[in-house]
Design a protein around this motif. Structure first.
Motif, short mmCIF file in Angstrom:
data_model
loop_
_atom_site.label_atom_id
_atom_site.label_comp_id
_atom_site.label_asym_id
_atom_site.label_seq_id
_atom_site.Cartn_x
_atom_site.Cartn_y
_atom_site.Cartn_z
N ASP A 176 30.75 48.55 36.80
CA ASP A 176 31.73 49.64 36.85
C ASP A 176 32.11 49.98 38.28
OD1 ASP A 176 31.80 49.78 34.13
OD2 ASP A 176 30.49 51.52 33.96
N ARG A 177 31.11 50.09 39.15
CA ARG A 177 31.39 50.46 40.54
C ARG A 177 32.18 49.37 41.27
NH1 ARG A 177 28.52 54.58 43.10
NH2 ARG A 177 30.01 54.12 44.78
N PHE A 178 31.82 48.11 41.03
CA PHE A 178 32.57 47.02 41.67
C PHE A 178 33.99 46.93 41.12
CE2 PHE A 178 28.39 45.17 42.99
CZ PHE A 178 28.70 45.06 44.34
N TYR B 150 40.21 37.82 43.81
CA TYR B 150 38.84 38.35 43.94
C TYR B 150 38.41 39.16 42.72
CZ TYR B 150 39.45 37.00 48.80
OH TYR B 150 39.66 36.27 49.94
N GLN B 151 39.08 38.95 41.61
CA GLN B 151 38.74 39.71 40.41
C GLN B 151 37.38 39.32 39.83
OE1 GLN B 151 40.49 42.45 39.23
NE2 GLN B 151 41.34 42.04 41.27
N ARG C 78 37.34 46.94 43.42
CA ARG C 78 38.41 45.93 43.35
C ARG C 78 39.77 46.58 43.13
NH1 ARG C 78 34.40 43.11 40.27
NH2 ARG C 78 35.40 43.81 38.34
N ARG C 79 39.80 47.70 42.42
CA ARG C 79 41.08 48.37 42.16
C ARG C 79 41.55 49.22 43.33
NH1 ARG C 79 38.62 49.89 37.29
NH2 ARG C 79 38.54 52.04 38.04
N ARG D 161 42.66 45.72 47.07
CA ARG D 161 43.69 46.19 46.15
C ARG D 161 44.80 45.16 46.00
NH1 ARG D 161 45.74 50.27 48.82
NH2 ARG D 161 43.98 51.66 48.42
N GLY D 162 45.04 44.75 44.76
CA GLY D 162 46.12 43.81 44.46
C GLY D 162 45.79 42.36 44.70
N ARG D 163 44.56 42.04 45.06
CA ARG D 163 44.19 40.64 45.33
C ARG D 163 43.54 40.05 44.08
NH1 ARG D 163 44.23 39.44 50.89
NH2 ARG D 163 44.59 41.28 52.21
N GLU D 164 44.33 39.37 43.31
CA GLU D 164 43.89 38.82 42.03
C GLU D 164 42.79 37.78 42.21
OE1 GLU D 164 44.74 39.91 39.12
OE2 GLU D 164 46.14 41.38 39.97
#
Length: 752
Positions: A302-304, A320-321, A308-309, A315-318
């Motif tokens: 949850d924290r990670f 690294y999802q 990522r968001r 932010r916005g870097r797909e």
């Protein structure tokens, strides 16, 4: 004439009109300062509030971001705590929520209280805290006024009775908490639940949330939460609070539930067992939570996900999802042990918007070195420091010694010692009195678990505790040193060696390898163990004398080995251990000459240390010359590294002895066969040749011959460098300088 009665003599503000009398009244003044009825009701409440601890309330401004259970974590435990509060039992009861430091007790208490307050079940809360701004949150006298203050808000029917008691008893707040609870909590509750004082139907509805004929669900404000009892400033007051609760529970007119959260301190555990043995007591130990691993995994994910968001770097870097990997999550879970405080601390560090989350995760996992300004474990370090400082200063040295052996046993680095972490074993090892280990470790029970039986195992509850103790940047003046522990272990092994006679048996088979020898003879393991611990110990005079005695024993064994026609397999091993003792004594004695005059001086000017060192070095050189052994040379070079710094200065006994060994070693090396010399070109052995005047002391034929051999050795090394096409400038300059020194071309330090 009728007599006149002067009824208005000296009267003021009076006017006579026909037969009417008009009195004009001026503004009244209350010269005695008596309050009006409305003011009168505020006086006792103000007095009550002065004895409260505002920061200990559930939603206090002093607790702007209290710990809470993250979504989807502690689900079973929350069901259990809320079920305890809502249970339809007719009697009052208590729940003890316990666990080691940082296990999540406050988060669970806070979340339970918040959720039940919305449903109308909470009667009062008090969150103790040792380091509050005004000191009131750690004051054990404030929890009852806090409870009474909240009861007035939730059950206003109690206010008249509370006011009356405060007004009639000006010293009510000067009593111990049990007396205040009796007067201001118990009596008002009894008063509003007595039918003859009020309409039964109205009172029943106020307290139980329903009419006398209704069967709807109850909403009884009956949960009292007392969190962090161990944070109350004195153990005596902590026990008094428990005694007060235990005594009031049977007297309560409504079924109130007390949720008490604390660490498992010994005195609290004893009080719970003694005081609540006839009262329904529900226990929850967070250290035994079977779902902790799953909860930690969910918390990290949850924290990670939030990082990522929302983090500027991600932010916005797909791409690294999928960061971080499941392997990294698993590593964090292992480091967390069962402690949510570790998880929350490192995630606050990783998610900080001023840092790079990738780098910070690597720092936590030990992949990258922590930047000096970073404090990734600050909250955890403060907690550990507070706990350690509860140990009496006079006991701290022994406590750290006991912790050293618990650390050694946990690492498993010394299996030959058969270390155990039972109080019984540690008391015998350290020559302590019976019962000393549990007594000394008692202040640390929130981070370790003491066994019930003396032969049981002491267990660490915080996997990160020793990381803190071993890191001076984090623990500062509380950093743990292992020198004393190694000294104790060295003597334990030495006693075993004395029992065995320090005589490694000689295996005559020429095919037997060194590993076979070590595996078949415990004496080798004992000697190696002794040298290992002696090298890491605080070197006392007795330990040095033991090393000298052992050195003489090894010397005798080497002489016996060299006298044989075919050298036995243990000769290289003995030579290696002899060099270890040489270097160990050199490095340990360097700065302590004045303390050991009896062993560093001799009648002929040659100290006992030098005599032993010279004899051992000659035997080692003889061993190398007779049969070149690369393992012996490697060991010698490794052992001499600790003396290289003193070798360059030649200071003190350490420098003198190292110089003597170095000369012999250089001569042995230049006489060794070619493959061996080539093998050691890149090593620190070249540093031994930097100062010709310290290797070649005289103009004797032997020394001149040695100088010639060394010059040939340097030429060979230079040629080898050319063949291998080494282009390192530092290496090139080093060789050029070395050649000049030995060819007599250095103006700075001419050769002989």
């Amino acid at each position: 004439m009728a007599a006149t009665t002067e009824i208005f003599t000296n009267a003021a503000n009076v006017a006579l009109t026909n037969t009417q009398v008009t009195v004009v009244a001026p503004a009244t003044h209350n010269y005695h300062n008596h309050p009006t009825p409305s003011e009168q009701s505020l006086v006792p409440l103000a007095k009550l509030y002065r004895h409260c601890a505002p920061g200990a309330f559930l939603n206090s401004a002093e607790r702007p971001d209290p710990p809470k259970c993250s979504p989807k974590t502690r689900q079973k435990l929350l069901v259990e705590t809320k079920g305890f509060a809502k249970a339809e039992r007719p009697t009052s009861s208590a729940m003890w929520l316990t666990g080691s430091a940082g296990s999540g007790k406050t988060a669970l208490s806070q979340t339970t209280a918040e959720q039940l307050k919305e449903e109308g079940y909470v009667l009062g809360c008090h969150f103790f805290f040792r380091s509050s701004k005004d000191g009131k949150r750690s004051d054990g006298h404030c929890w009852v006024p806090n409870l009474v203050h909240e009861m007035v808000q939730i059950l206003p029917e109690t206010l008249p009775y509370i006011e009356k008691i405060i007004l009639s008893n000006h010293l009510v707040f000067d009593q111990q908490p049990d007396g205040v609870l009796e007067e201001l909590f118990l009596k008002p509750l009894k008063a509003i639940t007595t039918p003859k004082r009020f309409s039964f139907r109205r009172t029943f509805k106020i307290i139980f949330g329903r009419s006398s004929t209704s069967t709807s669900a109850t909403h009884i404000p009956r949960l009292v939460v007392i969190d962090g009892l161990d944070e109350c400033k004195s153990p005596e007051m902590q026990v008094h609070i428990l005694k007060t609760i235990a005594n009031v529970i049977p007297k309560l007119p409504i079924p109130i539930r007390f949720l008490i959260a604390s660490r498992p301190e010994t005195h609290i555990r004893a009080a719970m067992n003694d005081l609540f043995n006839h009262i329904p007591l529900h226990r929850i130990n967070l250290d035994e939570d079977q779902d902790i691993r799953k909860d930690l995994e969910g918390y990290y994910h949850d924290r990670f996900s939030v990082i990522r968001r929302n983090h500027p770097s991600l932010r916005g870097r797909e791409a690294y999802q999928t960061w971080p990997s499941q392997q990294q999550i698993e590593a964090l879970i292992i480091k967390s042990s069962t402690q949510f405080i570790f998880a929350s601390t490192v995630m606050n560090y990783i998610s900080h918007r001023g840092g790079n989350p990738f780098t910070r995760l690597d720092v936590v996992l030990g992949i990258k070195v922590r930047p000096q300004k970073d404090k990734p474990y600050l909250e955890l370090d403060i907690l550990y420091r507070i706990i350690l400082l509860t140990v009496e200063e006079d006991d701290r040295g022994v406590v750290f010694l006991v912790l050293s052996f618990i650390y050694f046993a946990g690492k498993g680095e010394y299996p030959y010692l058969q270390l155990r972490t039972s109080p019984e074993f540690l008391e015998e090892l350290l020559k302590l009195e019976v019962g000393d280990v549990p007594r000394l470790l008692d202040p640390l029970v929130s981070i370790l678990s003491l066994p019930e039986a003396p032969s049981g195992t002491i267990k660490m509850l915080h996997a990160s505790f020793f990381d803190y103790l071993c890191n001076p940047d984090r623990s500062e003046d509380l950093t743990m040193s292992f020198e004393r522990a190694h000294e104790v272990m060295a003597w334990r092994v030495f006693d075993e060696g004395e029992r065995l006679g320090w005589q490694p048996s000689e295996v005559r088979s020429s095919t037997t390898t060194e590993s076979d020898v070590l595996a078949s003879n415990r004496d080798y393991v004992v000697l190696d163990s002794f040298l290992l611990h002696a090298s890491r110990a605080n070197m006392s005079l007795d330990l040095m004398l033991a090393l000298f005695a052992l050195e003489q024993s090894i010397t005798a064994m080497m002489q016996n080995s060299l006298a044989k026609v075919s050298s036995p397999p243990n000769q290289p091993w003995l030579a290696d251990r002899g060099s270890q003792i040489n270097t160990l004594l050199v490095s340990k004695l360097g700065g302590h000459l004045s303390c050991h005059d009896d062993i560093v001086s001799g009648p002929d000017g040659l100290s006992e240390v030098e005599r032993h060192q010279q004899e051992m070095a000659n035997l080692i050189v003889q061993s190398i010359t007779n049969g070149p052994d690369e393992s012996i040379l490697a060991s010698l070079i490794r052992q001499l590294r600790s003396g290289l710094r003193r070798y360059r200065t030649g200071s003190g006994l350490s420098g003198k002895v190292t110089n003597n060994i170095s000369r012999l070693l250089v001569r042995a090396l230049v006489r060794a066969w070619h493959p061996t010399r080539v093998m050691f070109y890149p090593t620190d052995i070249l540093l031994l040749l930097q100062d010709p005047a310290r290797v070649i002391r005289t103009s004797s034929e032997a020394d001149l011959k040695c100088g010639k051999e060394i010059r040939e050795f340097i030429r060979e090394f230079s040629c080898q460098r050319s063949v291998s096409k080494i282009q390192d400038n530092d290496s090139v300059m080093f060789i050029i300088d070395l050649e000049r020194r030995w060819m007599g071309q250095s103006a700075e330090r001419p050769y002989i």
